[in-house]
Design a protein around this motif. Sequence first.
Motif, PDB file in Angstrom:
ATOM      1  N   ILE A 140      24.243  28.718  41.712  1.00  0.00           N
ATOM      2  CA  ILE A 140      24.916  29.650  40.803  1.00  0.00           C
ATOM      3  C   ILE A 140      26.355  29.839  41.274  1.00  0.00           C
ATOM      4  CG2 ILE A 140      24.787  31.922  39.701  1.00  0.00           C
ATOM      5  CD1 ILE A 140      21.969  32.164  40.904  1.00  0.00           C
ATOM      6  N   ASN A 141      27.255  29.930  40.338  1.00  0.00           N
ATOM      7  CA  ASN A 141      28.646  30.253  40.647  1.00  0.00           C
ATOM      8  C   ASN A 141      29.009  31.583  39.990  1.00  0.00           C
ATOM      9  OD1 ASN A 141      31.705  30.035  39.424  1.00  0.00           O
ATOM     10  ND2 ASN A 141      31.575  29.318  41.539  1.00  0.00           N
ATOM     11  N   LEU A 142      29.684  32.443  40.750  1.00  0.00           N
ATOM     12  CA  LEU A 142      30.118  33.732  40.221  1.00  0.00           C
ATOM     13  C   LEU A 142      31.623  33.882  40.423  1.00  0.00           C
ATOM     14  CD1 LEU A 142      29.415  36.486  38.968  1.00  0.00           C
ATOM     15  CD2 LEU A 142      29.084  37.365  41.292  1.00  0.00           C
ATOM     16  N   ARG A 143      32.326  34.058  39.309  1.00  0.00           N
ATOM     17  CA  ARG A 143      33.761  34.369  39.372  1.00  0.00           C
ATOM     18  C   ARG A 143      33.953  35.848  39.077  1.00  0.00           C
ATOM     19  NH1 ARG A 143      35.951  30.231  35.163  1.00  0.00           N
ATOM     20  NH2 ARG A 143      33.736  30.131  34.650  1.00  0.00           N
ATOM     21  N   LYS A 144      34.784  36.481  39.872  1.00  0.00           N
ATOM     22  CA  LYS A 144      34.940  37.926  39.814  1.00  0.00           C
ATOM     23  C   LYS A 144      36.428  38.260  39.781  1.00  0.00           C
ATOM     24  CE  LYS A 144      33.184  42.023  42.282  1.00  0.00           C
ATOM     25  NZ  LYS A 144      32.341  42.443  43.427  1.00  0.00           N
ATOM     26  N   LYS A 145      36.830  39.004  38.787  1.00  0.00           N
ATOM     27  CA  LYS A 145      38.246  39.322  38.624  1.00  0.00           C
ATOM     28  C   LYS A 145      38.448  40.833  38.547  1.00  0.00           C
ATOM     29  CE  LYS A 145      42.184  38.420  35.520  1.00  0.00           C
ATOM     30  NZ  LYS A 145      42.611  37.737  34.268  1.00  0.00           N
ATOM     31  N   TYR A 146      39.313  41.341  39.424  1.00  0.00           N
ATOM     32  CA  TYR A 146      39.708  42.748  39.405  1.00  0.00           C
ATOM     33  C   TYR A 146      41.060  42.883  38.723  1.00  0.00           C
ATOM     34  CZ  TYR A 146      36.170  44.115  42.917  1.00  0.00           C
ATOM     35  OH  TYR A 146      35.002  44.372  43.595  1.00  0.00           O
ATOM     36  N   ILE A 147      41.163  43.808  37.792  1.00  0.00           N
ATOM     37  CA  ILE A 147      42.450  44.199  37.215  1.00  0.00           C
ATOM     38  C   ILE A 147      42.649  45.664  37.576  1.00  0.00           C
ATOM     39  CG2 ILE A 147      43.837  44.383  35.127  1.00  0.00           C
ATOM     40  CD1 ILE A 147      42.002  42.277  33.852  1.00  0.00           C
ATOM     41  N   ILE A 148      43.562  45.929  38.501  1.00  0.00           N
ATOM     42  CA  ILE A 148      43.741  47.263  39.062  1.00  0.00           C
ATOM     43  C   ILE A 148      44.731  48.052  38.219  1.00  0.00           C
ATOM     44  CG2 ILE A 148      44.204  48.538  41.175  1.00  0.00           C
ATOM     45  CD1 ILE A 148      41.979  46.467  41.444  1.00  0.00           C
ATOM     46  N   ASN A 149      44.391  49.302  37.894  1.00  0.00           N
ATOM     47  CA  ASN A 149      45.325  50.159  37.153  1.00  0.00           C
ATOM     48  C   ASN A 149      45.359  51.547  37.775  1.00  0.00           C
ATOM     49  OD1 ASN A 149      43.139  51.735  35.889  1.00  0.00           O
ATOM     50  ND2 ASN A 149      42.765  49.861  34.702  1.00  0.00           N
ATOM     51  N   SER A 150      46.158  52.425  37.226  1.00  0.00           N
ATOM     52  CA  SER A 150      46.410  53.742  37.824  1.00  0.00           C
ATOM     53  C   SER A 150      45.181  54.625  37.870  1.00  0.00           C
ATOM     54  CB  SER A 150      47.518  54.469  37.050  1.00  0.00           C
ATOM     55  OG  SER A 150      48.726  53.746  37.092  1.00  0.00           O
ATOM     56  N   THR A 151      44.270  54.468  36.921  1.00  0.00           N
ATOM     57  CA  THR A 151      43.116  55.358  36.823  1.00  0.00           C
ATOM     58  C   THR A 151      41.799  54.690  37.172  1.00  0.00           C
ATOM     59  OG1 THR A 151      42.888  54.829  34.465  1.00  0.00           O
ATOM     60  CG2 THR A 151      44.243  56.731  35.046  1.00  0.00           C
ATOM     61  N   GLY A 152      41.835  53.468  37.663  1.00  0.00           N
ATOM     62  CA  GLY A 152      40.608  52.766  38.008  1.00  0.00           C
ATOM     63  C   GLY A 152      40.813  51.274  38.066  1.00  0.00           C
ATOM     64  N   MET A 153      39.859  50.536  37.523  1.00  0.00           N
ATOM     65  CA  MET A 153      39.967  49.079  37.523  1.00  0.00           C
ATOM     66  C   MET A 153      39.004  48.494  36.494  1.00  0.00           C
ATOM     67  SD  MET A 153      38.156  48.461  41.270  1.00  0.00           S
ATOM     68  CE  MET A 153      39.327  49.540  42.085  1.00  0.00           C
ATOM     69  N   ILE A 154      39.366  47.326  36.013  1.00  0.00           N
ATOM     70  CA  ILE A 154      38.479  46.544  35.145  1.00  0.00           C
ATOM     71  C   ILE A 154      37.955  45.379  35.972  1.00  0.00           C
ATOM     72  CG2 ILE A 154      38.313  45.141  33.057  1.00  0.00           C
ATOM     73  CD1 ILE A 154      40.649  46.765  31.924  1.00  0.00           C
TER      74      ILE A 154
ATOM     75  N   MET B  42      25.709  26.298  31.486  1.00  0.00           N
ATOM     76  CA  MET B  42      26.206  27.388  30.649  1.00  0.00           C
ATOM     77  C   MET B  42      26.628  28.579  31.521  1.00  0.00           C
ATOM     78  SD  MET B  42      26.103  26.028  27.746  1.00  0.00           S
ATOM     79  CE  MET B  42      26.451  27.438  26.687  1.00  0.00           C
ATOM     80  N   GLU B  43      27.426  29.470  30.935  1.00  0.00           N
ATOM     81  CA  GLU B  43      27.903  30.636  31.660  1.00  0.00           C
ATOM     82  C   GLU B  43      27.911  31.849  30.735  1.00  0.00           C
ATOM     83  OE1 GLU B  43      31.730  29.201  32.936  1.00  0.00           O
ATOM     84  OE2 GLU B  43      32.759  30.009  31.169  1.00  0.00           O
ATOM     85  N   THR B  44      27.936  33.027  31.353  1.00  0.00           N
ATOM     86  CA  THR B  44      27.988  34.278  30.606  1.00  0.00           C
ATOM     87  C   THR B  44      29.025  35.195  31.235  1.00  0.00           C
ATOM     88  OG1 THR B  44      26.665  36.139  29.792  1.00  0.00           O
ATOM     89  CG2 THR B  44      26.169  35.357  31.999  1.00  0.00           C
ATOM     90  N   GLU B  45      29.613  36.041  30.420  1.00  0.00           N
ATOM     91  CA  GLU B  45      30.672  36.943  30.898  1.00  0.00           C
ATOM     92  C   GLU B  45      30.247  38.396  30.720  1.00  0.00           C
ATOM     93  OE1 GLU B  45      35.209  38.288  29.623  1.00  0.00           O
ATOM     94  OE2 GLU B  45      34.555  36.217  29.260  1.00  0.00           O
ATOM     95  N   LYS B  46      30.495  39.193  31.748  1.00  0.00           N
ATOM     96  CA  LYS B  46      30.229  40.630  31.709  1.00  0.00           C
ATOM     97  C   LYS B  46      31.474  41.361  32.224  1.00  0.00           C
ATOM     98  CE  LYS B  46      25.955  39.660  30.663  1.00  0.00           C
ATOM     99  NZ  LYS B  46      25.466  39.813  29.280  1.00  0.00           N
ATOM    100  N   ASN B  47      31.867  42.422  31.539  1.00  0.00           N
ATOM    101  CA  ASN B  47      33.014  43.233  31.941  1.00  0.00           C
ATOM    102  C   ASN B  47      32.583  44.683  32.146  1.00  0.00           C
ATOM    103  OD1 ASN B  47      34.782  41.066  31.724  1.00  0.00           O
ATOM    104  ND2 ASN B  47      35.239  41.482  29.574  1.00  0.00           N
ATOM    105  N   ILE B  48      33.195  45.325  33.130  1.00  0.00           N
ATOM    106  CA  ILE B  48      32.948  46.751  33.384  1.00  0.00           C
ATOM    107  C   ILE B  48      34.295  47.446  33.528  1.00  0.00           C
ATOM    108  CG2 ILE B  48      31.928  48.456  34.929  1.00  0.00           C
ATOM    109  CD1 ILE B  48      29.924  46.329  35.804  1.00  0.00           C
ATOM    110  N   ASN B  49      34.480  48.478  32.727  1.00  0.00           N
ATOM    111  CA  ASN B  49      35.697  49.288  32.829  1.00  0.00           C
ATOM    112  C   ASN B  49      35.371  50.528  33.665  1.00  0.00           C
ATOM    113  OD1 ASN B  49      38.257  50.327  32.473  1.00  0.00           O
ATOM    114  ND2 ASN B  49      37.828  51.185  30.457  1.00  0.00           N
ATOM    115  N   PHE B  50      35.979  50.623  34.827  1.00  0.00           N
ATOM    116  CA  PHE B  50      35.724  51.720  35.763  1.00  0.00           C
ATOM    117  C   PHE B  50      36.900  52.689  35.705  1.00  0.00           C
ATOM    118  CE2 PHE B  50      36.241  53.231  40.280  1.00  0.00           C
ATOM    119  CZ  PHE B  50      35.189  54.127  40.252  1.00  0.00           C
ATOM    120  N   VAL B  51      36.611  53.960  35.378  1.00  0.00           N
ATOM    121  CA  VAL B  51      37.670  54.950  35.184  1.00  0.00           C
ATOM    122  C   VAL B  51      37.406  56.164  36.064  1.00  0.00           C
ATOM    123  CG1 VAL B  51      38.841  56.464  33.537  1.00  0.00           C
ATOM    124  CG2 VAL B  51      38.050  54.194  32.807  1.00  0.00           C
ATOM    125  N   ILE B  52      38.444  56.599  36.762  1.00  0.00           N
ATOM    126  CA  ILE B  52      38.399  57.819  37.576  1.00  0.00           C
ATOM    127  C   ILE B  52      39.154  58.900  36.814  1.00  0.00           C
ATOM    128  CG2 ILE B  52      38.979  58.859  39.796  1.00  0.00           C
ATOM    129  CD1 ILE B  52      39.147  55.950  40.894  1.00  0.00           C
TER     130      ILE B  52
END
Length: 669
Positions: free
Chosen positions: A508-522, A651-661
């Motif tokens: 299995i391969n897992l790619r993980k991307k952080y997008i950092i912002n002022s109130t949390g991260m995606i 095949m691959e699948t994508e999941k996103n999580i929006n984390f807000v403080i």
Amino acid sequence: MIYVCFSLKSVFAGLELNDVLEKNYQNVYKPVIKFLYSHPDFSFTFSFSGNQIQFLKKKRTEFITILKQLVDRNQVEVLGGGYYDPVLPLLYTVDRNGQLDLLSSEVRQAIGKRPRGVSVFADCWDSSLVNSLQTCGFEFVLLESSLVPQTKRKYLPLIMTDRGKSIEIIPYYDNLKPSSEIQPEEFVENIIHTVEKVSKKDLYPQLQTDKNPDRIVNIRLSNEDILSLIESSWLEKLDEYLRNNPDCKVTTSTTSNYRKNMQIKIPVYIPAGINGSISRWIARPYTEMEPRQKYPMTVYDFMETYPQCSSLNNRIMYISMLVNQYKNDKMRKNSAREKLWQAQNGVGLLCTMKGAFSNSKYRQQAYKKLMEAEKILREDGEFKEAVTSFDYNGDGLSEYVCRMQNYFSYITLISGAVQELEILKNTGNYADNLSRVMEYDNCEDDYERGLFVDHVFTSEQFESYFKGEPAGNGIFSKIQYSEVKFSRNRHEIMLTADAMLMPSKQKINLRKKYIINSTGMIVQYILKNESDKPLNLYFAVEANFAHTDFEPENVSYYNLETLTDMELCVFDDSKPICETENNSKFNAVDLVRISDVANKISFSFEPNEKCGYCFYPLVFKRPDFHSDERVPVSMTFVSTLYWNISLEPGMETEKNINFVISSVRKKKS
């Protein structure tokens, strides 16, 4: 003549002051000073922390007045040290010398005399202290005898030289501590016998004189020790015995009075070390055992054994770097430095007043002070958000440090998780989590808990995980990720990792991307099946929130809310999901919100598509230092989003999580 020097350890009160200090004053310091005032032939030595001195100067001026009189008649000596009881070897020179000078100044103002000697927190020693201690005007330091080589324990002053500067070292001997159960004459005879046994074997030419040199036996007493001796009137009996036996070879003294007429000093080199009572808890986590190594244990060994303490030290070093490099405003810099020094208190890094395990309360106190220091520096109007990459924790790998408008955090390559999260509102470190160990939690975690810890499970493994039981390591929770791309300007971090799902042995391969912002991260996940067979698994993203104000006697839980198809549900998170009624409501949630009502902070997790959700609280119990009793020391709330995934080969699948403080708003009545 044998000079016995009794000294009393300072009260390790952390940053909570008056209640602890007042109790110790009434139970210990008041009876001791009363005894000394009425027995002028009995000498004694005190050690105070800066907090103690301030308390006594403001609340107990009568104690300071009597103490000054006793010092003036050379009956009492007061030692120096770090103002906030720091672990001196871990500090930068500017902080180390600053804390030493600050306490010396307080002592001089209180009693009119600058301290000549120094005691160090938990006997944490390093050769670099020689330079600092002499620079700060100290002539000698007290260290536990276990740090001194056996051949040098001659009950004589030692001298250590490092890079052209020297300091005298006076060992103190815990094995010679008096007890209220033995008579004073027996204690004196034991001292004489022990010293004569050693002095007969002197091999140093300067000791082979017609007159055997005077010896010094330094004995450090804890608050419990001195309290027992006072209640049994043992000190009065000892003083009476010494006065009625003038031919006795033993007398009480202070170290400075002994040193006035003593010219003999034994050269010695003492490597890095730590108090013996703490070193016995280093070989194995939370287990007392004698070290098998020939070399002494050090504070650095302690940090390796207890990673939560190491994480706090990394944060202290980072804030110290920020403070020392700050040049915009001198007053602002001094204010931030004061908060930094308060955070360097050793009770958060090593010991509580009861022993060698820091309750999470003391660590969180330190984290709050560190964030206060950083906030002071940020408020000059020059702060800019930044995501940087460097070796933050000294493990040889680069971490991603995020200094954002509302929080501070860093992301590690090991598990690709967030291992520190501090909110600018000074709430502490929400990622200060322990891991379960078999001996005390009846199960074992094979990974470090944090936020956005990734797992893949088979159906059987996930069933165990759902119940809060260990289910393997979830593969990606222990894997070291590799950097694919890092953008400072866009605050983006892209990582990747490969794993093998057992027992099917599918890659299995897992790619993980952080997008950092002022109130949390995606956080974006792309999971790919790189095997030649269909893949069926559970993909879980775990977040662990430590309780930053944990009180075992009064536990307050976080508020838990979920949103499903516009229906808001509030749940009791004091028990795991498997014990919750109607847990079918957690099968397809749109949003999860965890609120720390006490600190008015909430954390929201919003996936891009419906997901399952599970949770459970963890209370960690660890042994008390002086007994086998297991006491609660920390609590973590485990929150996990998960998906049941089926993937064909390639095949691959994508999941996103929006984390807000965000801040918790008060409800209108």
